[in-house]
Design a protein around this motif. Structure first.
Motif, short mmCIF file in Angstrom:
data_model
loop_
_atom_site.label_atom_id
_atom_site.label_comp_id
_atom_site.label_asym_id
_atom_site.label_seq_id
_atom_site.Cartn_x
_atom_site.Cartn_y
_atom_site.Cartn_z
N ASN A 1 -63.71 -130.41 8.25
CA ASN A 1 -62.88 -129.42 8.94
C ASN A 1 -61.40 -129.62 8.62
OD1 ASN A 1 -65.04 -128.15 10.18
ND2 ASN A 1 -64.89 -129.33 12.07
N ALA A 2 -60.97 -130.88 8.58
CA ALA A 2 -59.57 -131.17 8.27
C ALA A 2 -59.23 -130.78 6.83
CB ALA A 2 -59.28 -132.66 8.51
N ILE A 3 -60.15 -131.04 5.92
CA ILE A 3 -59.93 -130.66 4.51
C ILE A 3 -59.81 -129.16 4.38
CG2 ILE A 3 -61.05 -130.57 2.25
CD1 ILE A 3 -62.20 -133.38 2.91
N VAL A 4 -60.71 -128.43 5.04
CA VAL A 4 -60.69 -126.96 4.98
C VAL A 4 -59.39 -126.42 5.55
CG1 VAL A 4 -61.77 -124.87 5.87
CG2 VAL A 4 -63.20 -126.71 4.96
N SER A 5 -58.98 -126.94 6.70
CA SER A 5 -57.74 -126.47 7.33
C SER A 5 -56.54 -126.77 6.45
CB SER A 5 -57.57 -127.14 8.70
OG SER A 5 -58.62 -126.78 9.58
N GLY A 6 -56.57 -127.89 5.75
CA GLY A 6 -55.47 -128.26 4.87
C GLY A 6 -55.37 -127.39 3.64
N ARG A 7 -56.39 -126.57 3.40
CA ARG A 7 -56.38 -125.65 2.26
C ARG A 7 -56.26 -124.20 2.73
NH1 ARG A 7 -58.53 -127.62 -2.81
NH2 ARG A 7 -58.61 -129.89 -2.75
N ARG A 8 -55.54 -124.02 3.81
CA ARG A 8 -55.30 -122.69 4.39
C ARG A 8 -56.59 -121.99 4.79
NH1 ARG A 8 -52.82 -118.79 1.27
NH2 ARG A 8 -53.39 -119.74 -0.73
N GLY A 9 -57.60 -122.79 5.08
CA GLY A 9 -58.88 -122.22 5.46
C GLY A 9 -58.94 -121.87 6.93
N GLN A 10 -59.65 -120.80 7.22
CA GLN A 10 -59.90 -120.40 8.61
C GLN A 10 -61.33 -120.77 8.96
OE1 GLN A 10 -59.85 -116.20 9.27
NE2 GLN A 10 -60.45 -116.36 11.42
N ILE A 11 -61.51 -121.76 9.82
CA ILE A 11 -62.85 -122.23 10.16
C ILE A 11 -63.51 -121.23 11.12
CG2 ILE A 11 -64.18 -124.06 11.28
CD1 ILE A 11 -62.00 -126.01 10.29
N LEU A 12 -64.68 -120.76 10.73
CA LEU A 12 -65.41 -119.80 11.56
C LEU A 12 -66.36 -120.49 12.52
CD1 LEU A 12 -66.33 -117.24 8.73
CD2 LEU A 12 -64.33 -117.23 10.25
N GLY A 13 -66.70 -121.73 12.23
CA GLY A 13 -67.61 -122.48 13.09
C GLY A 13 -68.49 -123.39 12.27
N PHE A 14 -69.27 -124.22 12.95
CA PHE A 14 -70.23 -125.06 12.24
C PHE A 14 -71.47 -125.21 13.10
CE2 PHE A 14 -67.82 -128.07 14.77
CZ PHE A 14 -68.78 -128.95 15.24
N ASP A 15 -72.58 -125.50 12.43
CA ASP A 15 -73.86 -125.63 13.12
C ASP A 15 -74.73 -126.60 12.34
OD1 ASP A 15 -75.84 -125.26 14.96
OD2 ASP A 15 -75.99 -123.09 14.71
N ALA A 16 -75.82 -127.02 12.97
CA ALA A 16 -76.75 -127.92 12.28
C ALA A 16 -77.36 -127.19 11.08
CB ALA A 16 -77.84 -128.37 13.23
N ARG A 17 -77.51 -127.90 9.98
CA ARG A 17 -78.12 -127.33 8.79
C ARG A 17 -79.63 -127.21 9.01
NH1 ARG A 17 -77.76 -129.88 2.62
NH2 ARG A 17 -78.38 -127.97 1.51
N ALA A 18 -80.16 -126.04 8.80
CA ALA A 18 -81.57 -125.78 9.08
C ALA A 18 -82.46 -126.72 8.27
CB ALA A 18 -81.90 -124.32 8.76
N ASP A 19 -83.37 -127.41 8.97
CA ASP A 19 -84.38 -128.29 8.36
C ASP A 19 -83.78 -129.51 7.67
OD1 ASP A 19 -86.47 -126.55 9.13
OD2 ASP A 19 -86.13 -125.32 7.36
N TRP A 20 -82.52 -129.83 8.00
CA TRP A 20 -81.89 -131.03 7.43
C TRP A 20 -81.39 -131.89 8.58
CZ3 TRP A 20 -80.48 -132.57 2.28
CH2 TRP A 20 -80.99 -131.75 1.29
N ASP A 21 -82.16 -132.92 8.94
CA ASP A 21 -81.74 -133.80 10.02
C ASP A 21 -80.44 -134.51 9.65
OD1 ASP A 21 -83.96 -133.13 11.48
OD2 ASP A 21 -85.14 -134.87 10.84
N GLY A 22 -79.49 -134.49 10.59
CA GLY A 22 -78.25 -135.22 10.39
C GLY A 22 -77.25 -134.54 9.47
N TRP A 23 -77.43 -133.23 9.22
CA TRP A 23 -76.49 -132.49 8.38
C TRP A 23 -75.97 -131.27 9.13
CZ3 TRP A 23 -75.53 -132.60 2.77
CH2 TRP A 23 -75.96 -133.78 2.17
N ASP A 24 -74.75 -130.89 8.78
CA ASP A 24 -74.13 -129.69 9.35
C ASP A 24 -73.77 -128.72 8.23
OD1 ASP A 24 -74.23 -130.52 11.99
OD2 ASP A 24 -72.22 -131.40 11.94
N GLU A 25 -73.52 -127.47 8.63
CA GLU A 25 -72.94 -126.48 7.74
C GLU A 25 -71.67 -125.95 8.39
OE1 GLU A 25 -76.53 -124.58 5.06
OE2 GLU A 25 -75.97 -123.54 6.90
N VAL A 26 -70.58 -126.00 7.65
CA VAL A 26 -69.28 -125.52 8.13
C VAL A 26 -68.99 -124.20 7.42
CG1 VAL A 26 -66.81 -126.00 8.27
CG2 VAL A 26 -68.47 -127.87 8.51
#
Length: 686
Positions: free
Chosen positions: A609-634
């Motif tokens: 999230n910090a990397i994305v924000s540092g590149r003028r990114g607008q974070i829309l949200g994040f959630d668990a990655r489907a069928d991937w334990d311990g992973w997220d999608e930003v």
């Protein structure tokens, strides 16, 4: 190729087996391949990756970077049975090489280090196997460098696997060093001997309690899928070894467990025990056909890997799933197209060895099959083949513009790039119309570096690489009405065109519009299309230096000359009106913004999230990655200009495992110093 169906102990008949060696980067896969080949006599002595003497990783690029950059294939015989090993690259940038080959294997040996920091990278490997239900075992390598409890280490690695990792061996420790192992299924102990097979000994008295505890834990895991074994354990009955071995084999083949072996590839420790497991436990072509939904009568081959060799031309390495294939035989694709390989060969590293026939289970290189791509299914005979699964290529995450240093090499460059993509489908080449550039897209810095090195080393091309230009656009905020007059007299017929254009912005994304409200024939109808053509030409490059979008133009008035007016004159009048008019309409720069989805381990999400924000990114949200334990999608909106080296920073923050996909979403206004810098750069390039 010799007799491929050899009788073995117990009356079992085995076909040639294909085994993937796969695992995270630097886990020791190529070293394991060397150890396996040396202990089966396929090579005289075990080579070394560091010494650049290994059979695998023998390409110039692999040796220069001391890493696998393509699949390596080698065949050996062990106790009368034939095995073909496919050593797959471990770097996330080259994972597609392994994914393409997995359809053609009966089993995978997953090589892992006793290092919990590699858990996320291990998960990438195991997920690919689990999604395709490929039986696999884990070889815990570098046991000579391990410290602490192996069972504790396995618990740390367990989140990478969706099925239980079942420890089949535990190390015997002496002064903090693993000097041997206890096989929990055999209930025997073995001591490593350098350069020799391990020596069988009685389980040491001081290891007996640990062995009993570990064996019981193994049986408990097996009992989760065997009610009879569960009942025996509950009643404190000692199950027969045949039951234990049967459960280990069947539950592994059904994808219910992942048996774990230990050893050291570089020292040759545990290699023969791994070979015995593959000989006795690995499925063969019959089981693999069932898993893939093929019948015994389906004489099909699937291309697993394409090599573009310097001397032998194109080689398509394929697995034969049924029947036999003789030299000179015809192959057919699903459309009935006919192909005749120039020859058959067995691969030993990058060296083809000519053969005259292949049988079910063999991996064979097919010579010079133009038009055949990695993943294609072919049939021996005219019957249309059942199409087998083809893994999709991962989305590109890094791009480089590329051009030939010398203009005379442009055609050669185009041909060489086509061969690179044929060999490695995770590369893509795009001709960008808006910038006129050739762009090479790939999976990361090293992936593209190797591709460029191949262009230079293999094809003798001098090339330039550069950052691709961002396809900026511009639009207008204001409106105007302006006359454009083109008048020229140079003897004889002159040129005369006169138009009045109304220019105004239209809503973002609506594109261009052109209308006319001409009455009384002040601009003859036959010249109106020429005015439209002039308007269109002027919009190709606006006052800021970029294509203009979202502009509405109306031709309102004008005049003509009966003799001097022409299509060319009215086209020029349209251009002049637009050039001057756009400057008065408050032009503004637009930058492309992509919707980006970053996949990353959950513990790194805050950093991402910090990397994305540092590149003028607008974070829309994040959630668990489907069928991937311990992973997220930003999910985020990020300007395209900020994406050029994003993958480098993402992977640095995630131990090399993050990736992302991107799709153009919209154009956004860019102003201030950032816009001034872009406009200044465009002026210099012009």
């Amino acid at each position: 190729m010799g007799d491929k169906h050899v009788g073995v102990a117990g009356g079992r008949v085995s076909s040639p087996r294909s085994v993937a060696i796969i695992g995270p980067f630097a886990s020791g896969k190529t070293t394991l391949l060397e150890a396996l080949l040396a202990r089966t006599g396929a090579i005289g002595r075990q080579g070394s990756v560091d010494a650049k003497s290994s059979l695998g990783d023998s390409s110039d690029e692999a040796r220069d970077h001391a890493m696998s950059v393509e699949a390596n294939i080698a065949t050996c015989t062990y106790k009368g049975e034939n095995f073909t090993f496919i050593d797959c690259p471990g770097s996330v940038e080259f994972l597609h090489e392994g994914n393409s080959a997995l359809n053609g294997v009966d089993i995978a040996v997953v090589v892992a280090e006793p290092d919990e920091k590699k858990t996320a990278a291990l998960q990438l490997i195991l997920k690919a196997l689990e999604q395709r239900n490929i039986p696999h075992v884990l070889f815990l390598n570098k046991i000579d460098k391990a410290t602490g409890s192996v069972r504790a280490m396995l618990q740390a690695l367990q989140p990478a696997s969706s099925v239980p990792m079942v420890l089949r061996q535990i190390p015997i420790w002496e002064n903090g060093t693993a000097t041997g192992y206890i096989d929990l299924a055999l209930e025997r102990a073995f001591v490593y001997q350098e350069g020799k097979p391990s020596k069988t000994i009685e389980v040491p008295d001081d290891e007996r309690a640990r062995e009993v505890e570990a064996r019981y834990a193994m049986m408990e895991m097996l009992a989760d899928h065997d009610d009879v074994l569960m009942e025996q354990l509950l009643e404190d009955e000692a199950p027969e070894n045949d039951i234990i071995f049967g459960d280990l084999v069947q539950e592994m083949r059904r994808g219910e467990i992942c048996p774990v072996f230990i050893g050291s590839a570089i020292k040759g420790n545990g290699i023969r025990r791994l070979l015995k497991c593959l000989r006795h436990d690995a499925p063969d072509i019959v089981d693999t056909r069932k898993r893939l939904g093929l019948k015994e009568t389906d004489a099909v081959v699937q291309v697993l890997k394409t090599y573009q060799t310097s001397h032998g031309g194109k080689l398509s390495v394929a697995r034969l799933f049924g029947g036999s294939l003789k030299e000179g035989a015809l192959l057919y694709d699903s459309q009935g197209q006919e192909y005749r390989p120039s020859g058959l060969a067995q691969m030993q590293g990058l060296q083809p060895k000519k053969v005259t026939e292949a049988v079910a289970g063999d991996l064979v290189a097919l010579g010079k099959l133009d038009g055949i791509e990695t993943g294609m299914t072919l049939c021996v005979g005219a019957k249309p083949p059942k199409l087998l699964f083809v893994p999709s290529s991962p989305d590109p995450v890094l791009s480089k513009g590329i051009s030939a240093t010398e203009r005379k090499d442009e055609v050669r460059l185009s041909t060489a790039l086509a061969k690179l993509v044929d060999e490695d489908p995770s590369l893509t080449v795009t001709q960008v119309q808006s910038t006129g550039e050739t762009v090479l897209d790939g999976q990361g810095e090293m992936h593209l570096r190797v591709a460029l090195e191949r262009l230079t080393g293999r094809y003798g091309l001098a090339v330039n690489s550069f950052e691709p230009r961002i396809p900026y656009k511009e639009t207008i905020r204001g409106s105007t009405e302006l006359r454009g007059r083109h008048k020229k007299q140079s003897g004889g017929h002159g040129q005369f065109g006169d138009v009045v254009l109304s220019i105004q912005p239209v809503p973002r994304g609506e594109g261009h519009s052109f209308n006319d409200t001409i009455t009384g024939g002040v601009v003859p109808k036959q010249y109106i299309p020429s005015v439209r053509e002039g308007v269109k030409e002027a919009l190709e490059k606006g006052p800021l230096g970029f294509p203009v979008v979202d502009v509405g133009v109306t031709l309102k008035d004008g005049s003509y000359h009966a003799v001097d007016s022409s299509d060319q004159a009215f086209r020029m009048a349209g251009i002049l009106a637009m050039k001057d008019g756009l400057k008065e309409c408050k032009p503004v720069l637009l930058e492309p913004v992509d919707k980006v989805v970053v996949a990353c381990p959950s513990e790194t999400t805050a950093r991402i999230n910090a990397i994305v924000s540092g590149r003028r990114g607008q974070i829309l949200g994040f959630d668990a990655r489907a069928d991937w334990d311990g992973w997220d999608e930003v999910e985020a909106m990020i300007p395209e200009s900020e994406l050029s080296d994003l993958i480098v920073e993402l992977r640095s923050a995630t131990a090399g495992v993050a990736t992302f996909s991107r799709n153009f979403d919209h154009l956004a206004e860019l102003s201030g110093k950032a816009a001034d810098k872009v406009i200044e750069s465009a002026t210099v390039l012009a």
